[in-house]
Scaffold this motif. Structure first.
Motif, PDB file in Angstrom:
ATOM      1  N   TYR A 216     -91.133 -31.796   7.916  1.00 49.90           N
ATOM      2  CA  TYR A 216     -90.077 -31.083   7.200  1.00 49.90           C
ATOM      3  C   TYR A 216     -90.381 -29.594   7.282  1.00 49.90           C
ATOM      4  O   TYR A 216     -91.396 -29.127   6.781  1.00 49.90           O
ATOM      5  CB  TYR A 216     -90.027 -31.544   5.742  1.00 49.90           C
ATOM      6  CG  TYR A 216     -89.012 -30.815   4.893  1.00 49.90           C
ATOM      7  CD1 TYR A 216     -87.652 -30.916   5.168  1.00 49.90           C
ATOM      8  CD2 TYR A 216     -89.408 -30.027   3.815  1.00 49.90           C
ATOM      9  CE1 TYR A 216     -86.715 -30.247   4.397  1.00 49.90           C
ATOM     10  CE2 TYR A 216     -88.485 -29.360   3.034  1.00 49.90           C
ATOM     11  CZ  TYR A 216     -87.144 -29.474   3.328  1.00 49.90           C
ATOM     12  OH  TYR A 216     -86.228 -28.803   2.554  1.00 49.90           O
ATOM     13  N   LEU A 217     -89.490 -28.854   7.933  1.00 49.97           N
ATOM     14  CA  LEU A 217     -89.683 -27.432   8.184  1.00 49.97           C
ATOM     15  C   LEU A 217     -88.667 -26.650   7.365  1.00 49.97           C
ATOM     16  O   LEU A 217     -87.461 -26.723   7.604  1.00 49.97           O
ATOM     17  CB  LEU A 217     -89.505 -27.142   9.676  1.00 49.97           C
ATOM     18  CG  LEU A 217     -89.607 -25.693  10.145  1.00 49.97           C
ATOM     19  CD1 LEU A 217     -90.924 -25.067   9.717  1.00 49.97           C
ATOM     20  CD2 LEU A 217     -89.461 -25.629  11.659  1.00 49.97           C
ATOM     21  N   ALA A 218     -89.153 -25.904   6.366  1.00 52.36           N
ATOM     22  CA  ALA A 218     -88.286 -25.208   5.421  1.00 52.36           C
ATOM     23  C   ALA A 218     -88.260 -23.714   5.688  1.00 52.36           C
ATOM     24  O   ALA A 218     -89.239 -23.137   6.170  1.00 52.36           O
ATOM     25  CB  ALA A 218     -88.752 -25.473   3.992  1.00 52.36           C
ATOM     26  N   GLU A 238     -95.310 -34.005   6.889  1.00 51.65           N
ATOM     27  CA  GLU A 238     -95.904 -32.676   7.004  1.00 51.65           C
ATOM     28  C   GLU A 238     -94.843 -31.683   6.558  1.00 51.65           C
ATOM     29  O   GLU A 238     -93.696 -31.747   7.004  1.00 51.65           O
ATOM     30  CB  GLU A 238     -96.328 -32.379   8.446  1.00 51.65           C
ATOM     31  CG  GLU A 238     -97.480 -33.223   8.949  1.00 51.65           C
ATOM     32  CD  GLU A 238     -97.948 -32.748  10.311  1.00 51.65           C
ATOM     33  OE1 GLU A 238     -98.315 -31.567  10.431  1.00 51.65           O
ATOM     34  OE2 GLU A 238     -97.925 -33.548  11.258  1.00 51.65           O
ATOM     35  N   ILE A 239     -95.223 -30.762   5.693  1.00 49.37           N
ATOM     36  CA  ILE A 239     -94.297 -29.770   5.173  1.00 49.37           C
ATOM     37  C   ILE A 239     -94.760 -28.393   5.633  1.00 49.37           C
ATOM     38  O   ILE A 239     -95.894 -27.995   5.361  1.00 49.37           O
ATOM     39  CB  ILE A 239     -94.233 -29.812   3.634  1.00 49.37           C
ATOM     40  CG1 ILE A 239     -93.817 -31.215   3.164  1.00 49.37           C
ATOM     41  CG2 ILE A 239     -93.255 -28.754   3.117  1.00 49.37           C
ATOM     42  CD1 ILE A 239     -93.895 -31.397   1.655  1.00 49.37           C
ATOM     43  N   SER A 240     -93.903 -27.701   6.354  1.00 50.36           N
ATOM     44  CA  SER A 240     -94.200 -26.360   6.832  1.00 50.36           C
ATOM     45  C   SER A 240     -93.148 -25.390   6.329  1.00 50.36           C
ATOM     46  O   SER A 240     -91.989 -25.759   6.140  1.00 50.36           O
ATOM     47  CB  SER A 240     -94.233 -26.317   8.370  1.00 50.36           C
ATOM     48  OG  SER A 240     -95.218 -27.184   8.884  1.00 50.36           O
ATOM     49  N   VAL A 241     -93.565 -24.147   6.099  1.00 53.09           N
ATOM     50  CA  VAL A 241     -92.664 -23.120   5.586  1.00 53.09           C
ATOM     51  C   VAL A 241     -92.692 -21.908   6.516  1.00 53.09           C
ATOM     52  O   VAL A 241     -93.770 -21.400   6.833  1.00 53.09           O
ATOM     53  CB  VAL A 241     -93.061 -22.693   4.155  1.00 53.09           C
ATOM     54  CG1 VAL A 241     -92.120 -21.602   3.640  1.00 53.09           C
ATOM     55  CG2 VAL A 241     -93.067 -23.893   3.221  1.00 53.09           C
ATOM     56  N   ALA A 286    -100.410 -22.917   7.703  1.00 54.45           N
ATOM     57  CA  ALA A 286    -101.758 -23.449   7.580  1.00 54.45           C
ATOM     58  C   ALA A 286    -101.904 -24.222   6.268  1.00 54.45           C
ATOM     59  O   ALA A 286    -102.466 -25.313   6.246  1.00 54.45           O
ATOM     60  CB  ALA A 286    -102.768 -22.315   7.639  1.00 54.45           C
ATOM     61  N   GLY A 287    -101.379 -23.670   5.180  1.00 48.73           N
ATOM     62  CA  GLY A 287    -101.479 -24.372   3.912  1.00 48.73           C
ATOM     63  C   GLY A 287    -100.710 -25.675   3.924  1.00 48.73           C
ATOM     64  O   GLY A 287    -101.128 -26.660   3.345  1.00 48.73           O
ATOM     65  N   SER A 288     -99.566 -25.689   4.620  1.00 44.19           N
ATOM     66  CA  SER A 288     -98.759 -26.893   4.649  1.00 44.19           C
ATOM     67  C   SER A 288     -99.451 -28.008   5.429  1.00 44.19           C
ATOM     68  O   SER A 288     -99.382 -29.174   5.064  1.00 44.19           O
ATOM     69  CB  SER A 288     -97.398 -26.590   5.288  1.00 44.19           C
ATOM     70  OG  SER A 288     -96.714 -25.617   4.533  1.00 44.19           O
ATOM     71  N   TYR A 289    -100.117 -27.659   6.528  1.00 44.06           N
ATOM     72  CA  TYR A 289    -100.823 -28.673   7.285  1.00 44.06           C
ATOM     73  C   TYR A 289    -102.062 -29.155   6.547  1.00 44.06           C
ATOM     74  O   TYR A 289    -102.490 -30.284   6.719  1.00 44.06           O
ATOM     75  CB  TYR A 289    -101.245 -28.122   8.657  1.00 44.06           C
ATOM     76  CG  TYR A 289    -100.177 -28.173   9.684  1.00 44.06           C
ATOM     77  CD1 TYR A 289     -99.778 -29.369  10.242  1.00 44.06           C
ATOM     78  CD2 TYR A 289     -99.529 -27.017  10.105  1.00 44.06           C
ATOM     79  CE1 TYR A 289     -98.775 -29.433  11.208  1.00 44.06           C
ATOM     80  CE2 TYR A 289     -98.528 -27.054  11.050  1.00 44.06           C
ATOM     81  CZ  TYR A 289     -98.158 -28.267  11.600  1.00 44.06           C
ATOM     82  OH  TYR A 289     -97.167 -28.302  12.540  1.00 44.06           O
ATOM     83  N   GLY A 290    -102.655 -28.272   5.737  1.00 44.77           N
ATOM     84  CA  GLY A 290    -103.928 -28.625   5.141  1.00 44.77           C
ATOM     85  C   GLY A 290    -103.845 -29.282   3.802  1.00 44.77           C
ATOM     86  O   GLY A 290    -104.809 -29.874   3.344  1.00 44.77           O
ATOM     87  N   ASP A 291    -102.671 -29.194   3.104  1.00 44.78           N
ATOM     88  CA  ASP A 291    -102.669 -29.730   1.751  1.00 44.78           C
ATOM     89  C   ASP A 291    -102.348 -31.225   1.731  1.00 44.78           C
ATOM     90  O   ASP A 291    -102.115 -31.821   2.750  1.00 44.78           O
ATOM     91  CB  ASP A 291    -101.686 -28.951   0.862  1.00 44.78           C
ATOM     92  CG  ASP A 291    -100.250 -29.076   1.305  1.00 44.78           C
ATOM     93  OD1 ASP A 291     -99.422 -28.291   0.814  1.00 44.78           O
ATOM     94  OD2 ASP A 291     -99.952 -29.948   2.143  1.00 44.78           O
TER      95      ASP A 291
END
Length: 291
Positions: A216-218, A238-241, A286-291
């Motif tokens: 999910y790419l926001a 996976e959530i990316s911003v 990076a935070g989105s992949y790592g959390d």
């Protein structure tokens, strides 16, 4: 292979093909409501740089561009004709990439048909709130003043914050035909809100049970409560911003989006992305992949 100069048609859908079939899973690109295949131009340009020769099928959804209308345009109805087009094109188990409405269609597709993975670009997966707004304004949507609702939606998409070239692609040339909007929104207008959300949640449950990768790419930071809900509904998500994108991450940061798509040819996409993502984008990803 067709590169856009000679358009093709599969299952009544206008299509463009790029690249050649090889060991990489093919990409299927689905645009949003009122747009067409041209919105993918910047991403395709960047993809040819970072993942040259990748097999890509770009479709115009029913009723857009040269694609034929369907009798019904519910998410499952459109996903079914997309699957027919993918099959006629000779593609198997694609990465299905959808922007806005295309993200909802990609989700419905993955819940029913063989799918390598899903990349959903800025299409929220809790739809009851949007459906409630449509139902509340149904009398306007079915009247000659329907364009006021469309204009209000556009005004909240952050078009004016985009770079000039991206802004031109994001701003529709004209108000979509009322028939088209009503047809695509009919399911949302006529189905009880709880039933709508249950239907959508059941799709996510099927995707979760299949273990299909879902990205999910926001264009802006999701609400924390929504993040929690989404991770429960779809544990593998996976959530990316990509901040500052408004509703158009693929236009504001086409290179970053292309590299996300390219990562689906590699076992460790996040590690590869970290070395290649523009710093302004990776700081959020990076935070989105790592959390």
């Amino acid at each position: 292979m067709n590169t856009g100069a000679a358009p093709l048609t599969y299952a009544g859908l206008h299509a463009e093909r790029h690249g050649e079939a090889d060991g990489r899973p093919p990409l299927v690109l689905l645009h949003g409501l009122s747009y067409d295949h041209r919105q993918w131009g910047p991403v395709l340009h960047e993809l040819e740089i970072c993942d040259p020769g990748r097999s890509v099928l770009v479709l115009n959804l029913p009723g857009h561009g040269e694609s034929s209308l369907l009798d019904r345009h519910g998410h499952d109805d459109v996903a079914a004709v997309v699957y027919q087009a993918v099959s006629e094109a000779g593609l198997a188990t694609p990465v299905v990439v959808g922007y806005s409405l295309g993200g909802a269609v990609a989700t419905a597709y993955a819940a029913t048909y063989p799918t390598h993975s899903v990349v959903n670009i800025d299409q929220p997966l809790r739809i009851a709130g949007f459906a409630e707004m449509l139902q509340r304004n149904e009398h306007v949507l079915r009247s000659p003043q329907y364009a006021t609702i469309w204009g209000s939606l556009l005004g909240r998409m952050g078009i004016d914050t985009l770079p000039p070239q991206a802004r031109a692609l994001a701003r529709p040339a004209a108000v979509p035909p009322q028939e088209l909007l009503l047809s695509y929104w009919e399911e949302l207008l006529t189905t009880p809100l709880s039933e709508l959300q249950d239907r959508h949640t059941s799709r996510l449950a099927r995707i979760a049970s299949q273990g299909t990768p879902y990205h999910y790419l926001a264009g802006g930071e999701p609400d924390p409560e929504y993040r929690t809900w989404l991770r429960i509904a779809l544990p593998q998500v996976e959530i990316s911003v990509l901040d500052g994108s408004g509703h158009f991450p693929h236009l504001a940061h086409p290179g970053a989006v292309a590299r996300i798509l390219a990562s689906y040819t590699r076992q460790n996409g996040a590690k590869w992305l970290q070395g290649n993502m523009p710093r302004v984008a990776w700081s959020r990803l990076a935070g989105s992949y790592g959390d």
